[in-house]
Design a protein around this motif. Structure first.
Motif, PDB file in Angstrom:
ATOM      1  N   LEU A   1      -0.826  -2.157   4.805  1.00  0.00           N
ATOM      2  CA  LEU A   1      -2.133  -1.717   4.319  1.00  0.00           C
ATOM      3  C   LEU A   1      -2.290  -0.210   4.443  1.00  0.00           C
ATOM      4  O   LEU A   1      -2.827   0.461   3.542  1.00  0.00           O
ATOM      5  N   GLN A   2      -1.815   0.342   5.540  1.00  0.00           N
ATOM      6  CA  GLN A   2      -1.950   1.786   5.762  1.00  0.00           C
ATOM      7  C   GLN A   2      -1.127   2.598   4.770  1.00  0.00           C
ATOM      8  O   GLN A   2      -1.639   3.535   4.142  1.00  0.00           O
ATOM      9  N   ILE A   3       0.138   2.247   4.598  1.00  0.00           N
ATOM     10  CA  ILE A   3       0.982   3.065   3.725  1.00  0.00           C
ATOM     11  C   ILE A   3       0.627   2.861   2.256  1.00  0.00           C
ATOM     12  O   ILE A   3       0.748   3.793   1.451  1.00  0.00           O
ATOM     13  N   LEU A   4       0.181   1.662   1.892  1.00  0.00           N
ATOM     14  CA  LEU A   4      -0.274   1.461   0.515  1.00  0.00           C
ATOM     15  C   LEU A   4      -1.525   2.286   0.245  1.00  0.00           C
ATOM     16  O   LEU A   4      -1.625   2.949  -0.790  1.00  0.00           O
ATOM     17  N   SER A   5      -2.472   2.252   1.163  1.00  0.00           N
ATOM     18  CA  SER A   5      -3.719   3.001   0.977  1.00  0.00           C
ATOM     19  C   SER A   5      -3.442   4.495   0.864  1.00  0.00           C
ATOM     20  O   SER A   5      -3.909   5.157  -0.076  1.00  0.00           O
TER      21      SER A   5
ATOM     22  N   ASN B   1      -7.242 -10.694  11.792  1.00  0.00           N
ATOM     23  CA  ASN B   1      -8.086 -10.944  10.630  1.00  0.00           C
ATOM     24  C   ASN B   1      -9.145  -9.879  10.443  1.00  0.00           C
ATOM     25  O   ASN B   1      -9.379  -9.392   9.329  1.00  0.00           O
ATOM     26  N   ILE B   2      -9.805  -9.479  11.528  1.00  0.00           N
ATOM     27  CA  ILE B   2     -10.839  -8.440  11.430  1.00  0.00           C
ATOM     28  C   ILE B   2     -10.223  -7.135  10.940  1.00  0.00           C
ATOM     29  O   ILE B   2     -10.740  -6.491  10.015  1.00  0.00           O
ATOM     30  N   ALA B   3      -9.120  -6.736  11.561  1.00  0.00           N
ATOM     31  CA  ALA B   3      -8.486  -5.468  11.203  1.00  0.00           C
ATOM     32  C   ALA B   3      -8.014  -5.469   9.760  1.00  0.00           C
ATOM     33  O   ALA B   3      -8.164  -4.480   9.035  1.00  0.00           O
ATOM     34  N   ALA B   4      -7.458  -6.583   9.324  1.00  0.00           N
ATOM     35  CA  ALA B   4      -6.944  -6.664   7.952  1.00  0.00           C
ATOM     36  C   ALA B   4      -8.068  -6.598   6.928  1.00  0.00           C
ATOM     37  O   ALA B   4      -7.963  -5.881   5.926  1.00  0.00           O
ATOM     38  N   VAL B   5      -9.156  -7.330   7.173  1.00  0.00           N
ATOM     39  CA  VAL B   5     -10.283  -7.309   6.235  1.00  0.00           C
ATOM     40  C   VAL B   5     -10.862  -5.902   6.135  1.00  0.00           C
ATOM     41  O   VAL B   5     -11.124  -5.398   5.026  1.00  0.00           O
TER      42      VAL B   5
ATOM     43  N   TYR C   1     -10.890  -3.509   2.650  1.00  0.00           N
ATOM     44  CA  TYR C   1     -12.108  -3.039   1.993  1.00  0.00           C
ATOM     45  C   TYR C   1     -12.373  -1.550   2.186  1.00  0.00           C
ATOM     46  O   TYR C   1     -12.843  -0.877   1.264  1.00  0.00           O
ATOM     47  N   HIS C   2     -12.088  -1.037   3.362  1.00  0.00           N
ATOM     48  CA  HIS C   2     -12.418   0.365   3.634  1.00  0.00           C
ATOM     49  C   HIS C   2     -11.298   1.333   3.258  1.00  0.00           C
ATOM     50  O   HIS C   2     -11.566   2.499   2.966  1.00  0.00           O
TER      51      HIS C   2
END
Length: 461
Positions: free
Chosen positions: A374-378, A150-154, A158-159
């Motif tokens: 999240l990484q590849i989308l960002s 949860n922490i890593a995903a949030v 956001y970042h």
């Protein structure tokens, strides 16, 4: 050879560990047991583990369960993990012990051995700092790995993701303004449709991503709920009554996000609802990005034999055999990313079904796939925007030519001559290779003034 190793011990006995390694026996066993993929949980997850161990040491020392000197050393070592100093010591494969026990122990051992050093001892001397008794105090794999997801995903949302998504939304807004004066043929079923503005098309892309962003942000409420202190099954065994509250407050302080106790800690322990919901929102975003990227490929197709209503920036040669060919590679890359995110969501969905009784044993693979998405989308959205979308140019002449040729312009004649007659005009125009305007004029169906009135494309948009 003996000098290259040290002997480390766990409940199963002695294990040879590389002398310079900060991990210990349980991590070494995991290295040997799970030589599966070479994939590791990423930086954001390791950072989250550091935040958890720091917060736990803080809470345990505050309530008086952990000696202050030990707590300070553990917190210092955890700070270094948070900063990324020891990422190379997190070596457990993604496909590992159920629930992530090996991953949790990897963090416990690295932080324990670094804390031992900080206190003047030598790595492996667990009489100074013990990975289970001290670093893992009041914790279990079952709550810490879930909390780390949860922490890593949030933080990744956001970042990493939202700033890049906002950038793409802003670019599409600007293109909508820039192209608003250009009228073109719309298309449905890949066939001619009534006219529209090129800017309207781009505004549609922009608003699609705005809605996708809302869905992502709405999914975060479940991720803010962390059962830190639930320990093995949610009861908080071996934890001080104030431990959970203090630990979660420290997590919120370090991250700057409103993490809190869940509405029901047993619900948190039993399910990975937050990860599943966010993954679904990321899949939704991926689907729409695929649509937008595919549209840009179609609209830029050609440059001589396709639609060619827009041009994309040339970023690299497109063929190893056809000289001068330039392909829409950034859009193609975006499509690949979208497909991978959809696949990651399928994996997370399947893994989510592995929640049995008080625990989901598939949390490591859920963590990896969620953070991978999240990484590849960002990263993908960033370069797609910077190297493709920002450089899109409109071919106004081509838009006008194709719009004038569109048989769907006959739709505008419905009020004057009716659907059946308008359909007849469209068929004749197609058969003769002429425009709707030319056939109406030849047939003498309407006066020149009426033709100009009904076929005024500006009124149609």
């Amino acid at each position: 050879m003996q000098g290259e190793f040290r002997i480390s011990r766990d409940s199963l006995g002695e294990v040879k560990v590389p002398k310079d390694a900060y991990y210990g026996a349980q991590t070494q066993r995991a290295i040997e047991n799970f030589p599966i993929s070479g994939l590791r949980l990423p930086r954001r997850f390791i950072r989250a583990q550091g935040i958890i161990k720091y917060s736990a040491a803080y809470a345990n020392s505050t309530v008086g369960d952990l000696d202050q000197r030990l707590a300070e050393a553990i917190m210092k070592a955890a700070e270094e993990v948070i900063e990324g100093k020891w990422d190379h010591q997190f070596v457990v494969d993604v496909y590992q012990a159920g629930a992530g026990t090996s991953q949790n122990m990897n963090a416990n051992e690295v932080i324990a051995n670094r804390a031992i050093e900080l206190m003047g001892g030598e790595k492996g001397d667990t009489s100074i700092v013990h990975p289970n008794d001290h670093v893992n105090m009041a914790q279990s794999t079952n709550d810490t790995i879930h909390v780390a997801i949860n922490i890593a995903a949030v933080e990744a949302v956001y970042h990493d993701l939202i700033p890049e998504l906002d950038g793409l939304i802003e670019t599409l807004e600007q293109k909508g303004r820039d192209f608003y004066h250009i009228i073109k043929s719309g298309r449905t079923h890949l066939q001619d449709a009534v006219p529209m503005r090129l800017g309207q098309e781009f505004y549609g892309y922009k608003e699609t991503l705005v809605e996708a962003k809302k869905t992502i942000l709405e999914s975060l409420d479940l991720l803010y709920q962390i059962g830190f202190g639930g320990n093995a099954v949610g009861t908080g065994i071996n934890a001080h009554p104030k431990y959970s509250e203090l630990a979660i407050e420290k997590v919120a302080e370090i991250t700057g996000f409103p993490f809190r106790n869940p509405s029901n800690r047993f619900m948190f322990m039993q399910n990975t609802q937050g990860a599943i919901k966010l993954s679904g929102a990321l899949k939704n975003l991926a689907i729409h990005l695929i649509k937008i990227a595919s549209d840009l490929r179609l609209l830029s197709s050609g440059p001589r034999t396709g639609l060619a209503e827009i041009t994309l920036p040339p970023v690299q040669p497109g063929s190893s055999i056809m000289p001068g060919k330039v392909n829409p590679v950034m859009a193609e890359m975006m499509n690949m990313i979208g497909s991978q995110v959809i696949g990651n969501d399928a994996t997370i969905t399947s893994a989510g079904q592995a929640s049995q009784l008080e625990l989901n044993v598939m949390m490591p693979v859920i963590a990896y796939n969620l953070l991978h998405s999240l990484q590849i989308l960002s990263n993908g959205i960033k370069v797609f925007n910077e190297r493709s979308v920002k450089g899109i140019m409109a071919n106004e002449k081509r838009c006008n030519e194709l719009m004038e040729q569109s048989l769907a312009l006959a739709t505008a004649l419905n009020p004057a001559i009716g659907y059946d007659k308008a359909a007849e005009i469209a068929k004749k125009a197609y058969a003769k290779g002429k425009t709707i305007r030319e056939v109406v004029r030849e047939e003498g169906i309407l006066s020149e003034e009426q033709i100009d009135y009904y076929l005024d494309v500006k009124k149609m948009v």
